[in-house]
Design an enzyme around this catalytic site. Structure first.
Site, mmCIF file in Angstrom:
data_model
loop_
_atom_site.group_PDB
_atom_site.id
_atom_site.type_symbol
_atom_site.label_atom_id
_atom_site.label_comp_id
_atom_site.label_asym_id
_atom_site.label_seq_id
_atom_site.Cartn_x
_atom_site.Cartn_y
_atom_site.Cartn_z
ATOM 1 N N GLU A 1 12.575 20.476 -22.929
ATOM 2 C CA GLU A 1 12.632 20.042 -21.524
ATOM 3 C C GLU A 1 13.008 18.573 -21.371
ATOM 4 O OE1 GLU A 1 8.970 21.085 -19.584
ATOM 5 O OE2 GLU A 1 9.079 23.161 -20.187
ATOM 6 N N GLU B 1 9.261 29.551 -22.991
ATOM 7 C CA GLU B 1 7.964 29.284 -22.343
ATOM 8 C C GLU B 1 7.909 30.001 -21.014
ATOM 9 O OE1 GLU B 1 6.695 25.233 -21.623
ATOM 10 O OE2 GLU B 1 7.341 24.646 -23.629
HETATM 11 O O1 IFM Z 1 2.372 22.268 -20.978
HETATM 12 C C1 IFM Z 1 3.707 22.258 -20.590
HETATM 13 C C2 IFM Z 1 4.618 22.159 -21.785
HETATM 14 O O2 IFM Z 1 4.326 21.057 -22.574
HETATM 15 C C3 IFM Z 1 6.052 22.054 -21.332
HETATM 16 N N1 IFM Z 1 6.380 23.087 -20.393
HETATM 17 C C4 IFM Z 1 5.485 23.345 -19.305
HETATM 18 C C5 IFM Z 1 4.073 23.500 -19.827
HETATM 19 C C6 IFM Z 1 3.108 23.818 -18.674
HETATM 20 O O3 IFM Z 1 3.082 22.805 -17.742
#
Ligand code: IFM
Length: 457
Positions: A166, A355
């Site tokens: 990200e 994710e």
């Molecule tokens: O915890 C975070 C992660 O580090 C990166 N993506 C989103 C998750 C939830 O907020």
């Protein structure tokens, strides 16, 4: 009720990151990261906590990986802590840090799980921040040296590599001050982002140079598509459009088209935040990669009318297309993102949903010791349904990772926001598999999702 069958070869896993689970922040030679420093400042983290112990994965990794195996996870996504490997960010590597990751990766394999590693998940060594961090162009070399060492040490035991998780987090840390290191300057944010993308390109190049057999490299980008609150209102539409430019398109366009969009260039010109870009940068950023990591949690709805927005905020949304935690429930976001990647970028590499998950703010064991997180089951089910839909339409999605295996240190929210399939008591380090964890184990085994489509989808 519709039933979706997910393919046998579809990879199921769970994701984590070093700063959020490891703890051991000052052990065995690890240097501080920007998040250690940032969390130490008053008012930065909702509950005033730091990541110094967290889930103590540093000591509990064997138990946690056994737990992952019990859930039937086929893959475990984790990240390396740059400052555990290079306490000063560059220079001499810390043998004890490398040793830790060697033990972790061995343990992952012992459990018959496939490791999926991220090189950089937000925790820049503080020593590098003191030299300008992501604003200093030298970071491309610093990152490159760090990545090369990881490829040499672990290239043959890790099949999946993500250069960066990200990239927008760097923007949030340099432009908005919400994340570490806490700068507030649009110009810094844009420059930092350009250097993150350039480092990604450097990582891909070095990966190819190391000639790693059977390894794949990609990047992980989160796509939160902005939608206008009133689709027929020009101001809402313009707002959503600009936000899409400033967020995911500012990564996808350079990565897949080798250029920033005209709209973003205009915005940066107008707002005097144009990053310094050198000849050859965009070619480097656009180097071909092997897979695309999609983080997808939700969409964002934009409204240009402050009063309307205020009224909307006051509404207590529950049920239907809202979850109990107050967030909108829009599982189609993942299907939309996958379609958009094909349509706008002609994506021809496989996608892994790296994710997806939802937080609980008041989760705790009931009198029987059970964490009954039906909300999370419903959420994941919805996303898996829409992934299944995309697979039926022949989009190339190869796997899915829940965020997260464990409740962990959720950046600005500290420990107040729990994302795990497993509950963690941060006082005792006791773990309890939540109902969602048990349900997910069953999904991995049976690969069937029953879904009642919501009127709002
Ligand atoms: O915890 C975070 C992660 O580090 C990166 N993506 C989103 C998750 C939830 O907020």
């Amino acid at each position: 009720m519709t039933q979706i069958q997910l393919p046998k070869n579809f990879l199921f896993g769970a994701a984590t990151s070093a700063a959020q689970i490891e703890g051991g922040a000052f052990l065995d030679g690890r240097g501080a990261s920007v998040w250690d420093t940032f969390a130490g400042q008053v008012g930065t983290i909702a509950d005033g906590t730091t990541p110094s112990v967290s889930c103590d994965f540093y000591h509990n990794y064997k138990e946690d990986l056994a737990l992952a195996k019990n859930l039937g996870l086929q893959s475990f996504r984790f990240s390396f802590s740059w400052s555990r490997i290079f306490p000063e960010g560059t220079g001499k590597a810390n043998e004890k840090g490398l040793d830790f990751y060697k033990r972790v990766i061995d343990e992952i394999h012992k459990n018959n799980i496939i490791p999926n590693a991220t090189i950089y998940h937000w925790d820049l060594p503080q020593a590098l921040e003191e030299k300008g961090g992501w604003i200093n162009r030298d970071i491309v070399q610093w990152y490159g040296e760090y990545a090369s060492l990881l490829f040499r040490e672990f290239g043959n035991s890790v099949p999946f590599w993500a250069t960066v998780n990200e990239p927008i987090a760097t923007y949030v840390g340099y432009a908005q001050g919400i994340f570490a290191p806490g700068h507030v300057s649009e110009r810094m944010g844009r420059q930092a982002n350009h250097h993150v993308l350039l480092s990604h390109g450097e990582g891909v190049q070095r990966f190819r140079q190391e000639n790693i057999k059977d390894g794949k490299i990609g990047i992980v980008v989160d796509i939160w598509k902005h939608h206008p609150y009133r689709p027929d209102n020009p101001a809402d539409c313009a707002m959503a459009e600009l936000e899409n430019e400033k967020t995911y398109r500012s990564y996808l366009n350079p990565l897949f088209h080798g250029r920033y969009t005209d709209a973003l260039l205009r915005y940066m010109e107008k707002n005097e935040c144009m990053p310094e870009i050198q000849d050859g940068d965009l070619e480097k950023i656009a180097r071909p990669m092997d897979f695309f990591g999609l983080n997808c949690y939700n969409r964002v709805v934009d409204c240009a009318d402050e009063n309307l927005l205020e009224e909307e905020r006051k509404k207590k949304h529950t049920g239907g297309n809202f979850q109990d935690n107050g967030f909108e429930f829009y599982p189609k976001a993942v299907y939309d993102a996958v379609k958009m990647l094909k349509k706008n970028y002609d994506l021809s590499i496989p996608i892994y949903v790296t994710e997806n998950g939802t937080p609980g703010f008041h989760e705790k064991p009931d009198e029987k010791g059970c964490i009954c997180d039906q909300n999370r089951i419903h959420y994941i089910k919805g996303f898996l349904y829409w992934i299944g839909k995309a697979l039926e339409e022949r989009y190339d999605i190869r796997g899915y990772y829940v965020w997260s295996l464990l409740d962990n240190w959720e950046w600005n929210s500290g420990f107040s926001s729990r994302y795990g399939l497993t509950y963690v008591d941060f006082d005792t380090q006791k773990r309890i598999i939540k109902e969602s964890g048990k349900w997910y184990a069953k999904v991995i085994e049976e690969r069937v999702i029953d879904w009642e489509i919501n009127v709002h989808e």
